[in-house]
Design a protein around this motif. Structure first.
Motif, PDB file in Angstrom:
ATOM      1  N   GLU A 102     -97.438  31.863 -93.859  1.00 18.20           N
ATOM      2  CA  GLU A 102     -96.774  31.306 -93.047  1.00 18.20           C
ATOM      3  C   GLU A 102     -96.021  32.131 -91.789  1.00 18.20           C
ATOM      4  O   GLU A 102     -96.221  31.640 -90.677  1.00 18.20           O
ATOM      5  CB  GLU A 102     -95.325  30.783 -93.826  1.00 18.20           C
ATOM      6  CG  GLU A 102     -95.775  29.370 -94.257  1.00 18.20           C
ATOM      7  CD  GLU A 102     -94.379  28.524 -94.646  1.00 18.20           C
ATOM      8  OE1 GLU A 102     -94.497  27.318 -94.959  1.00 18.20           O
ATOM      9  OE2 GLU A 102     -93.374  29.298 -94.926  1.00 18.20           O
ATOM     10  N   THR A 159     -92.940  25.756-105.330  1.00 20.86           N
ATOM     11  CA  THR A 159     -94.100  27.028-105.174  1.00 20.86           C
ATOM     12  C   THR A 159     -93.365  28.327-105.709  1.00 20.86           C
ATOM     13  O   THR A 159     -93.803  29.193-106.083  1.00 20.86           O
ATOM     14  CB  THR A 159     -94.428  27.201-103.695  1.00 20.86           C
ATOM     15  OG1 THR A 159     -93.196  27.358-102.851  1.00 20.86           O
ATOM     16  CG2 THR A 159     -95.439  26.131-103.328  1.00 20.86           C
ATOM     17  N   GLU A 160     -91.873  28.212-105.175  1.00 19.63           N
ATOM     18  CA  GLU A 160     -91.091  29.432-105.745  1.00 19.63           C
ATOM     19  C   GLU A 160     -91.060  29.655-107.208  1.00 19.63           C
ATOM     20  O   GLU A 160     -91.077  30.738-107.606  1.00 19.63           O
ATOM     21  CB  GLU A 160     -89.737  29.619-104.989  1.00 19.63           C
ATOM     22  CG  GLU A 160     -89.806  29.910-103.705  1.00 19.63           C
ATOM     23  CD  GLU A 160     -88.565  29.491-102.596  1.00 19.63           C
ATOM     24  OE1 GLU A 160     -87.654  29.174-103.142  1.00 19.63           O
ATOM     25  OE2 GLU A 160     -88.953  29.792-101.446  1.00 19.63           O
ATOM     26  N   SER A 197     -99.281  24.354-100.512  1.00 21.42           N
ATOM     27  CA  SER A 197     -98.117  23.871 -99.807  1.00 21.42           C
ATOM     28  C   SER A 197     -97.913  22.415 -99.968  1.00 21.42           C
ATOM     29  O   SER A 197     -96.965  21.608 -99.294  1.00 21.42           O
ATOM     30  CB  SER A 197     -98.383  24.077 -98.147  1.00 21.42           C
ATOM     31  OG  SER A 197     -98.604  25.520 -98.016  1.00 21.42           O
ATOM     32  N   ASP A 231     -93.053  22.664 -94.408  1.00 21.67           N
ATOM     33  CA  ASP A 231     -91.752  22.276 -94.873  1.00 21.67           C
ATOM     34  C   ASP A 231     -91.544  20.789 -94.390  1.00 21.67           C
ATOM     35  O   ASP A 231     -90.852  20.706 -93.319  1.00 21.67           O
ATOM     36  CB  ASP A 231     -90.377  23.251 -94.633  1.00 21.67           C
ATOM     37  CG  ASP A 231     -89.071  23.051 -95.438  1.00 21.67           C
ATOM     38  OD1 ASP A 231     -89.361  21.999 -96.244  1.00 21.67           O
ATOM     39  OD2 ASP A 231     -88.189  23.725 -95.344  1.00 21.67           O
ATOM     40  N   GLY A 258     -94.598  31.590-104.108  1.00 21.36           N
ATOM     41  CA  GLY A 258     -93.674  31.670-102.974  1.00 21.36           C
ATOM     42  C   GLY A 258     -93.808  32.810-101.801  1.00 21.36           C
ATOM     43  O   GLY A 258     -93.921  32.645-100.833  1.00 21.36           O
ATOM     44  N   HIS A 311     -95.176  32.483 -98.069  1.00 17.62           N
ATOM     45  CA  HIS A 311     -94.061  33.006 -97.063  1.00 17.62           C
ATOM     46  C   HIS A 311     -94.922  33.787 -96.001  1.00 17.62           C
ATOM     47  O   HIS A 311     -94.872  33.757 -94.947  1.00 17.62           O
ATOM     48  CB  HIS A 311     -93.004  33.511 -97.734  1.00 17.62           C
ATOM     49  CG  HIS A 311     -91.795  32.657 -98.054  1.00 17.62           C
ATOM     50  ND1 HIS A 311     -90.822  32.054 -97.758  1.00 17.62           N
ATOM     51  CD2 HIS A 311     -91.799  31.816 -99.213  1.00 17.62           C
ATOM     52  CE1 HIS A 311     -90.124  31.288 -98.157  1.00 17.62           C
ATOM     53  NE2 HIS A 311     -90.702  30.951 -99.487  1.00 17.62           N
ATOM     54  N   ARG A 353     -91.167  23.336-101.595  1.00 22.17           N
ATOM     55  CA  ARG A 353     -90.956  24.767-101.426  1.00 22.17           C
ATOM     56  C   ARG A 353     -90.263  25.242-102.847  1.00 22.17           C
ATOM     57  O   ARG A 353     -90.641  26.341-103.340  1.00 22.17           O
ATOM     58  CB  ARG A 353     -90.083  25.211-100.203  1.00 22.17           C
ATOM     59  CG  ARG A 353     -89.715  26.534 -99.937  1.00 22.17           C
ATOM     60  CD  ARG A 353     -89.197  26.687 -98.616  1.00 22.17           C
ATOM     61  NE  ARG A 353     -90.267  26.331 -97.655  1.00 22.17           N
ATOM     62  CZ  ARG A 353     -91.143  27.296 -97.088  1.00 22.17           C
ATOM     63  NH1 ARG A 353     -91.059  28.239 -97.153  1.00 22.17           N
ATOM     64  NH2 ARG A 353     -91.802  26.669 -96.017  1.00 22.17           N
TER      65      ARG A 353
END
Lengths: 189, 316
Positions: free
Chosen positions: A47, A34-35, A27, A55, A40, A44, A31
């Motif tokens: 999370e 990571t995607e 993290s 974020d 990602g 996700h 974002r």
């Protein structure tokens, strides 16, 4: 000195700690990064399980917006336009100085497209509240005025001694009856 | 020769199972409870606008577009009265956590509160809500030793496994470092103009045009902020620099608070994370200062010193 992880509880701690630490380590990357590296989906899912949203792109609107004001304008046939507050319930005024939560709501719902789907239900509630007050007929119209002052460039501020420029936007006018159809009075059979 | 897996195992054991002073957990617990309570009290006057079905956020649309499974107690509590009851319940849980009474149950209730209002009021959230939600999860899973509680005194556990503190510390690191990396995409940060715009923005407490005249100073300040945000987690995690880190971190967030509108809660929420970086010697020092201020030098002080000495000798 660290304890030897013999017990079941210690093993659980080690497992959870490692997983959460790995999640935090990933993290650190924003974002979109990571995607792009394909983790990602995993982050996700984690999370969603823990609700620990990572974020931290805070203060996005800072360079653009200097000041914001939002109000409702109601016009009944044959009367002068009336200015009302936009906060529901109670149609209280948009707070000045600005309140962070109302500003975030206005930014997301009114200025940006992120949550523009919330605009229509909001206007319907406004209309319902206006009709409920009994002061406005169904033919009256309501308009939402959003006064956003956008910050000039620093060069412009230095030259013109003016911080921001007003760029007003409006939603409406809409007839109250169209937004919140008046339910027919219950009649005796 | 030790294998790599044994080294990793030792590293993880040190990170998560090493013994930490239980008073640090107590500091985090109390700081979190207080700040969460303040946040709740500040949200209270606006509960009708953001948490009820007559407010400004449509629940059905939020449910459809919510990024996670839409789990919130406000699915059942939709009117002002029931929302008020939920908030009073959450506030009570915060007081319970502050007092250390049924702390795990209280932490669970507070976690549910944070998840619930974040889902229901999603368009009215601020940065500190996210910080508090992350901390509420970590407090829920952390040890909550019976230290500094108002409840009936149990046998004190002077130490607890450090995994909760480790994760809270890394959470702070993620906040700072992700923010810095994210800013690498921002022209305002890379050009050094950010602070100029910040001090003219809706967030500024005193937005005045002459601020823009101090171009060089503002550029230096912008880059200094990036350096501070990179350096702070490292400073806080090292024994030698952690006090300087605590001081610089506090001044940094206090500076944000002073120059900004509405950011008191952000300062306080970040300070909860900072509480996890306290060390035994800091708490001893703070306790001594508090006692000096209150003028209470009792026999308990001597007992504390003995415990500390024995800990030091064990550690060495």
């Amino acid at each position: 000195m660290a304890a030897t992880p013999h017990r079941f509880r210690d093993r659980c701690i080690l497992f959870f700690g490692t997983v959460h630490l790995a999640f935090l380590a990933v993290s650190i990357l924003p974002r979109p990064w990571t995607e792009s590296i394909g983790v990602g989906t995993v982050t996700h899912a984690y999370e969603a399980t823990t609700t620990c949203l990572q974020d931290w792109s805070m203060f996005e609107t800072i360079p653009n917006i200097h000041h914001l004001d939002v109000r409702l304008i109601v016009e009944s046939p044959g009367t002068a336009p009336q200015r009302l507050g936009m906060r529901l319930p109670g149609l209280r005024p948009y707070p000045q100085p600005e309140h962070a939560r109302y500003r975030n709501w206005a930014t997301l719902v009114l200025l940006r497209q992120d949550r523009s789907d919330q605009r229509e239900p909001y206007m319907r509630r406004v209309a319902a509240e206006l009709l409920k007050s009994g002061r406005y007929p169904p033919e009256a119209t309501v308009r939402l005025d959003c006064e956003a002052w956008y910050t000039r460039s620093l060069l412009g501020v230095r030259k013109l001694r003016e911080i921001a420029v007003l760029r007003p936007t409006s939603m409406g006018p809409f007839r109250l009856a169209d937004l919140a159809p008046v339910t027919p009075q219950a009649t005796n059979p | 020769m030790r294998t790599l897996s044994a080294k990793i195992h030792d590293l993880l054991t040190g990170l998560f199972l090493a013994r930490a002073d239980a008073r640090i957990y107590a500091c985090v617990r109390m700081a979190f409870a207080l700040v969460a309570l303040m946040n709740l009290l500040m949200l209270w006057p606006h509960r009708g606008s953001f948490l009820t079905d007559v407010g400004m956020i449509d629940q059905e649309l939020t449910r459809q577009t919510y990024r996670w499974p839409y789990l919130t107690v406000f699915d059942w509590c939709r009117d002002l009265t029931s929302v008020s009851v939920v908030m009073i319940g959450a506030g009570t849980a915060m007081l319970m956590l502050l007092a250390g009474w049924l702390p795990r149950l209280a932490a669970l209730a507070i976690y549910v509160w944070h998840v619930s209002y974040a889902a229901r009021g999603v368009t009215a959230l601020c940065g500190w809500d996210t910080v508090l939600r992350c901390v509420s999860f970590l407090v829920l899973v952390s040890p909550l030793p019976a230290v500094w509680t108002l409840t009936k005194k149990r046998a004190e556990a002077p130490e607890a496994p450090c995994y909760g503190l480790t994760l809270i510390r890394f959470q702070l690191l993620v906040i700072y470092w992700q923010t810095v990396l994210d800013r690498l995409d921002s022209q305002f940060w890379l050009s050094g103009e950010f602070m100029g715009y910040y001090l003219l923005s809706h967030n500024a407490r005193w937005p005045v045009a002459w601020v823009a005249d101090f171009d060089l100073t503002l550029r230096a300040l912008t880059y200094l902020i990036l350096i501070v945000e990179v350096a702070l987690p490292v400073m806080l995690m090292t024994r030698r620099w952690h006090r300087a880190g605590l001081l610089i971190g506090f001044l940094f967030h206090f500076g944000i608070f002073v120059t900004s509108n509405n950011l008191l809660m952000f300062l306080l929420a970040m300070m909860v994370l900072y509480a996890a970086f306290l060390r035994s010697e800091d708490i001893d020092w703070l306790t001594r200062q508090a006692r000096r201020l209150l003028g209470t030098s009792d026999a308990r002080q001597g007992a504390d010193q003995k415990v500390r000495k024995s800990r030091t000798s064990r550690a060495s």
